[in-house]
Every structure is written in C-alpha cells, then in structure tokens.
Scaffold this motif. Structure first.
Motif, PDB file in Angstrom:
ATOM      1  N   CYS A  52       0.847  -1.175   0.000  1.00 60.91           N
ATOM      2  CA  CYS A  52       0.000   0.000   0.000  1.00 60.91           C
ATOM      3  C   CYS A  52       0.889   1.234   0.000  1.00 60.91           C
ATOM      4  O   CYS A  52       1.908   1.272   0.691  1.00 60.91           O
ATOM      5  CB  CYS A  52      -0.912  -0.004   1.222  1.00 60.91           C
ATOM      6  N   HIS A  53       0.525   2.206  -0.792  1.00 64.99           N
ATOM      7  CA  HIS A  53       1.268   3.467  -0.875  1.00 64.99           C
ATOM      8  C   HIS A  53       0.249   4.595  -0.894  1.00 64.99           C
ATOM      9  O   HIS A  53      -0.703   4.568  -1.669  1.00 64.99           O
ATOM     10  CB  HIS A  53       2.114   3.490  -2.148  1.00 64.99           C
ATOM     11  N   GLN A  54       0.451   5.586  -0.024  1.00 67.84           N
ATOM     12  CA  GLN A  54      -0.481   6.702   0.026  1.00 67.84           C
ATOM     13  C   GLN A  54       0.283   8.020  -0.045  1.00 67.84           C
ATOM     14  O   GLN A  54       1.323   8.182   0.588  1.00 67.84           O
ATOM     15  CB  GLN A  54      -1.312   6.650   1.301  1.00 67.84           C
TER      16      GLN A  54
ATOM     17  N   SER B  25       4.275   4.572  -6.730  1.00 72.86           N
ATOM     18  CA  SER B  25       3.848   3.575  -5.736  1.00 72.86           C
ATOM     19  C   SER B  25       4.546   2.230  -5.919  1.00 72.86           C
ATOM     20  O   SER B  25       4.657   1.463  -4.963  1.00 72.86           O
ATOM     21  CB  SER B  25       2.331   3.357  -5.813  1.00 72.86           C
TER      22      SER B  25
ATOM     23  N   THR C  26      -4.404   6.696  -2.865  1.00 67.34           N
ATOM     24  CA  THR C  26      -3.985   5.463  -2.224  1.00 67.34           C
ATOM     25  C   THR C  26      -3.914   4.365  -3.270  1.00 67.34           C
ATOM     26  O   THR C  26      -4.901   4.089  -3.968  1.00 67.34           O
ATOM     27  CB  THR C  26      -4.979   5.047  -1.114  1.00 67.34           C
TER      28      THR C  26
END
Length: 142
Positions: free
Chosen positions: A3-5, A31, A135
């Motif tokens: 997960c990358h936000q 990401s 996200t």
C-alpha cells in the motif's frame, strides 16, 4: 500486498474541470504497484472527482452547463448560503458527482479506457486550494 499513500494540493481557477490524469498516473508510478487499485479522494465538500471524456472539450462545457441548469446558484429554496450564492449549489453538485474514484492498476499504469480522463471539478465560483489523497494498493512487479 503493498500500500502506498500520498496527497497533493492543487489550486483551481474557479468553477470547472481541472485535468488530473497525469498527476494521478505519476502517483501510481511512484507507488511501485504493478497490479491493483488506485483510489483518489477529494477532501472537500464543494469540489468533486469525475471520470469522463478527455478528448473533446465540448463534453466538459456541456457537463458544466447541465450542472448549472440542474443546480443553480442562489436558489431561494437554499437556506445554507454562509459563503455566498454558490455555497449550497456547490455542495449539491459535489454530492451528485462524488468525492472519490477507484481505477484499476494494470502493468503499473492506470487502466483507463481510451477516451477516459480523471478530473477535479471545482464547484465554487472562486478558485480554491484542493487537497487530494491518492492510495494505491496491490502487488508489485515480480
């Protein structure tokens, strides 16, 4: 699963669309997600997000015209007008068009259709700073 936000803020020039596709695509690239989903969320109640035609500007003009006719500024039935005659109409337009979008990520890129683009739609007459949260989650390239 990864997960990358990230978030970023844009300045709008007032009512109308602002292209987001390239900026969100950059977030997807950063990401490292190869296959998954990208969710974009607008942290405001008088702006919204849309996926629509990205080639013919007449589509954007027609959409704005429709919203102007369907949800007019200064309607005397609105009681919420603390920030002016476009206050309540901007909130209604935002509810009708939505504050979040989800797009598949395929091979590290947004899996949009040929003519689809992402847009922030400013519903206030004056420009504002608008913050978006992006996200991305899924699997990295193996």
């Amino acid at each position: 699963m990864q997960c990358h936000q990230t978030s970023f803020t844009l300045s709008t020039a007032g009512r109308g669309p602002l292209r987001l596709t390239a900026r969100v695509a950059e977030c997807v690239r950063d990401s490292g997600i190869h296959t998954g989903l990208c969710h974009v969320f607008c942290q405001h109640t008088s702006a919204s997000l849309l996926i629509t035609e990205n080639a013919d500007p007449a589509v954007l003009r027609d959409l704005e015209g429709h919203l102007t006719r369907a949800v007019p500024d200064g309607d005397p039935r609105y009681t919420h007008d603390q920030e002016g005659p476009d206050d309540m109409s901007a909130h209604i337009r935002s509810i009708l068009t939505g504050s979040g979008l989800t797009v598949p990520i395929r091979q590290g890129r947004l899996a949009l259709g040929t003519w689809q683009g992402l847009f922030l739609w400013e519903h206030r007459a004056q420009g504002h700073a608008r913050t978006l949260v992006v996200t991305c989650f899924g699997t990295a390239a193996s």
